[in-house]
Design an enzyme around this catalytic site. Structure first.
Site, PDB file in Angstrom:
ATOM      1  N   GLY A  11       9.820  12.464  28.451  1.00 60.77           N
ATOM      2  CA  GLY A  11      10.255  11.687  29.610  1.00 60.77           C
ATOM      3  C   GLY A  11      10.293  12.451  30.918  1.00 60.77           C
ATOM      4  O   GLY A  11      10.533  11.854  31.965  1.00 60.77           O
ATOM      5  N   THR A  13      16.427  14.111  28.246  1.00 63.26           N
ATOM      6  CA  THR A  13      15.270  13.233  28.387  1.00 63.26           C
ATOM      7  C   THR A  13      14.994  12.511  27.076  1.00 63.26           C
ATOM      8  O   THR A  13      15.322  13.005  25.994  1.00 63.26           O
ATOM      9  CB  THR A  13      13.984  14.011  28.728  1.00 63.26           C
ATOM     10  OG1 THR A  13      13.633  14.850  27.612  1.00 63.26           O
ATOM     11  CG2 THR A  13      14.111  14.827  29.983  1.00 63.26           C
ATOM     12  N   ASP A  14      14.356  11.368  27.185  1.00 62.23           N
ATOM     13  CA  ASP A  14      13.642  10.878  26.016  1.00 62.23           C
ATOM     14  C   ASP A  14      12.470  11.826  25.811  1.00 62.23           C
ATOM     15  O   ASP A  14      12.045  12.539  26.729  1.00 62.23           O
ATOM     16  CB  ASP A  14      13.169   9.432  26.229  1.00 62.23           C
ATOM     17  CG  ASP A  14      13.002   8.696  24.909  1.00 62.23           C
ATOM     18  OD1 ASP A  14      12.820   9.363  23.864  1.00 62.23           O
ATOM     19  OD2 ASP A  14      13.040   7.453  24.910  1.00 62.23           O
ATOM     20  N   TRP A  15      11.921  11.859  24.615  1.00 64.30           N
ATOM     21  CA  TRP A  15      10.923  12.864  24.262  1.00 64.30           C
ATOM     22  C   TRP A  15       9.624  12.598  25.032  1.00 64.30           C
ATOM     23  O   TRP A  15       8.935  11.617  24.786  1.00 64.30           O
ATOM     24  CB  TRP A  15      10.693  12.851  22.764  1.00 64.30           C
ATOM     25  CG  TRP A  15      11.614  13.760  21.998  1.00 64.30           C
ATOM     26  CD1 TRP A  15      11.238  14.691  21.082  1.00 64.30           C
ATOM     27  CD2 TRP A  15      13.038  13.853  22.062  1.00 64.30           C
ATOM     28  NE1 TRP A  15      12.331  15.359  20.585  1.00 64.30           N
ATOM     29  CE2 TRP A  15      13.451  14.873  21.173  1.00 64.30           C
ATOM     30  CE3 TRP A  15      14.017  13.202  22.813  1.00 64.30           C
ATOM     31  CZ2 TRP A  15      14.790  15.229  21.003  1.00 64.30           C
ATOM     32  CZ3 TRP A  15      15.354  13.557  22.647  1.00 64.30           C
ATOM     33  CH2 TRP A  15      15.725  14.551  21.756  1.00 64.30           C
TER      34      TRP A  15
END
Length: 728
Positions: A258, A254-256
């Site tokens: 996300g 994930t993006d942080w």
């Protein structure tokens, strides 16, 4: 499991792993067979701000990640965004990826990946969070400087060498942000809808090249939603396309912040969850790592039979494969940090990226003749590695443009700030009082009257609402009154060179009055030497634009359909939503099709020498399935300086059952030519280059008919045309 809880007897009874020379898949299955359900789940979520779990009981190490892609970010605290204040984490700041794309040179991409990979390896990072290949859709996107321009072919060709060379260091590329992360406003909630044609023709090709040709070991999901589902657990993106269509065997991260739903994350292809319950940049969570969606809630769902344990086995396989490729690769090199070789690489990339947009003959400036030079603009001295969000860098050295110009032209170089912007803040701004701005402007204009030449170095910076993660730009014009400053400077002294720095296009209402314009980028450690060498002529500029410069923001496709197209509209019940009504007509495709001239077109860039394009030759007048068409065109340097020319090949379909752009980039070559030298630029056109995506049939289609090869120095400066036909 804590190490203290493991008995020596348990360790002694643990079977020996397969030999490290065994195939990775065998080692993955061997490790998986020894793991408990709890250990498998633990692999799927963070244990720190930039680290995820290993399996200590089995000697499987954790994964350490770092923000990129322009360098390895300074060491961050275990579980907050503050810097750890280490003294050994200062790095080389490499040019931004927009600059890399502007080189139009895959060799520079390979050099970039090799060198940044060595620094990541030295810092003991297993995953570098980059490169980014989201498409430049609007000049207002705050994060465009991290990406590789508006054209999917250019971005795809440039990303592959970066990935391959980076991963030779035992460091995984984490290609981001998958997909459609094309704005920062409402980035975590905006719901994007678009046609399959736009998805497959514009927004996915560079990601596909990264996976299929580059062999990327990891992918980062985007923040936004597509078709109502967040990208980090989007079934169509991560399962149907990434895994099933492209055969991706890497790890999805994930993006942080996300991840948003345990069931979707469990079922839809996510492997590692990072930064949940934060905004991914500044905010902190009140929850523990065990509260993540893929932590205790996921374990409970499996234990209750609500989701199959096959889901966690699939995730654990992907994570283990990543660990064996990186942290457990015993043959990976040691790496190096902030070395002369890395500075040389940053300088070489920067040299080839700078674009000469306009020149009436004033450039280059001869250091032997020009002694009384005034440099104006905050970017001549500002530390542009700071701010901008997650890509900010703790650079060991930054050689500023002002210092480099003084070294090149001598003590006669004076400086005036001209304007002031304040500290690098993300979602707020330090407001500079107008009297101070007026005073700085008047001082610069007065000093310009007595200079032989004025060099203006302004543009954008990495403050909030400029080239910065978390916020988009508010306007297309230059901020802080710079248009007025430039107008008054050129009125005071007509010998004005504008050498702006940015990661985005901007309006130039003063263009007709200014004799020369250079477009530079965030070039990192060696920004000053690269700019000074281009201005003085020691380096002949050879960069070309990786995106179009519209005259007005209204001339950009994303801004031509009202707010529903950009930035979207807020729905009271479902949140912000957006429709890509510009469809496949992004960048030069829009300008060509709508016959709206750009201020500077895609692919544009001048030189201090001149190039002549000769008559092209073609291997055939018709091709069929399985055949190729070879095109050659002689390029001659007719000037008196060595230079590099980027020869661009576009394909035009004369008649199609579906709307198509006037032309599409399908090839480019960068040639180095001495004065008087001629080289052939050779291209191979395949049937795949003729195809468009038929969204009804869900397949790529080449229709029989007439086509043209267009060869030029930019998307509008077409030098030669070669007609041909295709039949099945």
């Amino acid at each position: 499991m804590a190490l203290a809880a493991i008995s020596f007897g348990a360790i002694a009874k643990t079977p020996v792993y397969l030999d490290r020379t065994a195939p990775i898949e065998a080692r993955v299955e061997d490790a998986l067979s020894r793991m408990t359900l709890e250990e498998k789940v633990r692999l799927c979520h963070a244990q720190a701000k930039f680290s995820s779990h290993g399996v200590p009981r089995l000697g499987i190490p954790e994964i350490w990640m770092s923000d990129g892609p322009h360098g390895v970010r300074g060491e961050v605290n275990w579980n907050d965004w503050g810097y750890a204040r280490w003294t050994n984490d200062s790095v080389t700041a490499f040019p931004a990826l927009t600059a890399l794309a502007a080189t139009w040179n895959p060799e520079m991409s390979a050099i970039y990946g090799k060198n940044v990979g060595e620094e990541a390896r030295f810092r003991e990072k297993d995953v570098l969070l980059g490169p980014g290949v989201n498409i430049y859709r609007t000049p207002l996107n705050g994060r465009n400087f991290e990406y590789m321009g508006e054209d999917p072919y250019l971005a795809g060709e440039m990303v592959v060498p970066y990935i391959k060379e980076l991963q030779k260091n035992g460091v995984a590329a984490c290609v981001k942000h998958f997909a459609l992360n094309n704005q920062e406003k409402w980035r975590s909630s905006v719901d994007v809808s678009l046609s399959d044609r736009a998805l497959y023709e514009i927004y996915l090709p560079a990601f596909k090249k990264a996976v299929v040709d580059g062999g990327a070991w990891s992918i980062m999901g985007a923040y936004n939603r597509i078709w109502g589902q967040h990208c980090c657990h989007n079934e169509r993106l991560l399962t149907d396309i990434l895994r099933d269509e492209w055969g991706f065997d890497g790890c999805v991260i994930t993006d942080w912040g996300g991840a948003h739903d345990t069931r979707e994350a469990a079922l839809n292809g996510l492997d590692i969850e990072m930064g949940s319950y934060t905004n991914g940049l500044t905010s902190e969570s009140e929850f523990t790592f065990d509260d993540y969606f893929l932590a205790r809630p996921y374990l409970a769902m499996i234990q209750k039979g609500e989701v199959s344990d096959s889901t966690v086995n699939a995730k654990a396989r992907n994570v283990l494969r990543l660990i064996f490729r990186t942290a457990m690769d015993t043959e990976k090199p040691f790496g190096s940090l902030a070395s002369k070789e890395h500075y040389d690489a940053a300088k070489q990339i920067g040299d080839e990226s700078i674009v000469l947009l306009k020149n009436n003959g004033i450039l280059p400036l001869d250091p032997a003749k020009h002694k009384n030079i005034l440099v104006v603009g905050e970017n001549a001295t500002r530390m542009l590695n700071q701010g901008g969000g997650s890509s900010e860098l703790k650079a060991k050295d930054i050689y500023s443009p002002l210092d480099a110009l003084r070294k090149t032209f001598g003590k006669g170089v004076r400086y005036a700030a001209g304007y002031k912007t304040g500290r690098s803040l993300y979602e707020s701004e330090e407001i500079i009082p107008q009297p101070i701005l007026d005073s700085l402007r008047r001082e610069a204009v007065e000093m310009a009257k007595t200079a032989d030449v004025v060099i203006y170095i302004g543009g954008l910076n990495k403050n909030g609402f400029q080239d910065c993660e978390s916020s988009d730009r508010r306007e297309y014009n230059l901020p802080w009154g710079q248009d007025r400053i430039i107008e008054e400077l050129v009125a005071a002294n007509p010998n004005l060179v504008v050498a702006n720095i940015s990661g985005n296009a901007y309006a130039m209402p003063w263009l007709d009055k200014v004799p020369a314009v250079i477009q530079s980028w965030y070039l990192g450690t060696m920004i000053g030497p690269s700019m000074a060498d281009v201005i003085s002529g020691k380096v002949n500029p050879s960069g070309k634009l990786p995106f179009s410069f519209p005259k007005r923001i209204e001339d950009n496709g994303a801004h031509s359909f009202g707010e529903i197209c950009y930035p979207g509209v807020e729905d009271a019940s479902k949140g912000p939503r957006q429709e890509y009504l510009d469809d496949i007509f992004v960048g030069y495709r829009w300008h060509d099709t709508k016959k709206i001239p750009a201020l500077f077109p895609f692919g544009h860039g001048l030189s201090y020498t001149k190039f002549n394009y000769g008559k092209p030759t073609a291997s055939a007048k018709q091709i069929k399935d399985g055949e190729t068409l070879t095109i050659e065109i002689p390029i001659t340097n007719t000037g008196d300086k060595e230079g590099k020319e980027i020869v661009q090949l576009y394909i035009s379909d004369e008649k199609s059952s579906l709307p198509r752009p006037v032309k599409e980039l399908k090839g480019f070559k960068k040639l180095t030519l001495a004065p008087g030298q001629t080289q052939n630029a050779s291209f191979t056109v395949t049937v795949d280059d003729l195809k468009f995506f038929d969204d009804k049939a869900h397949e790529w289609v080449a229709e029989p008919g007439k086509f043209k090869v267009l060869i030029g120095a930019s998307s509008t400066d077409i030098k030669a045309t070669v007609p041909f036909s295709y039949s099945k």
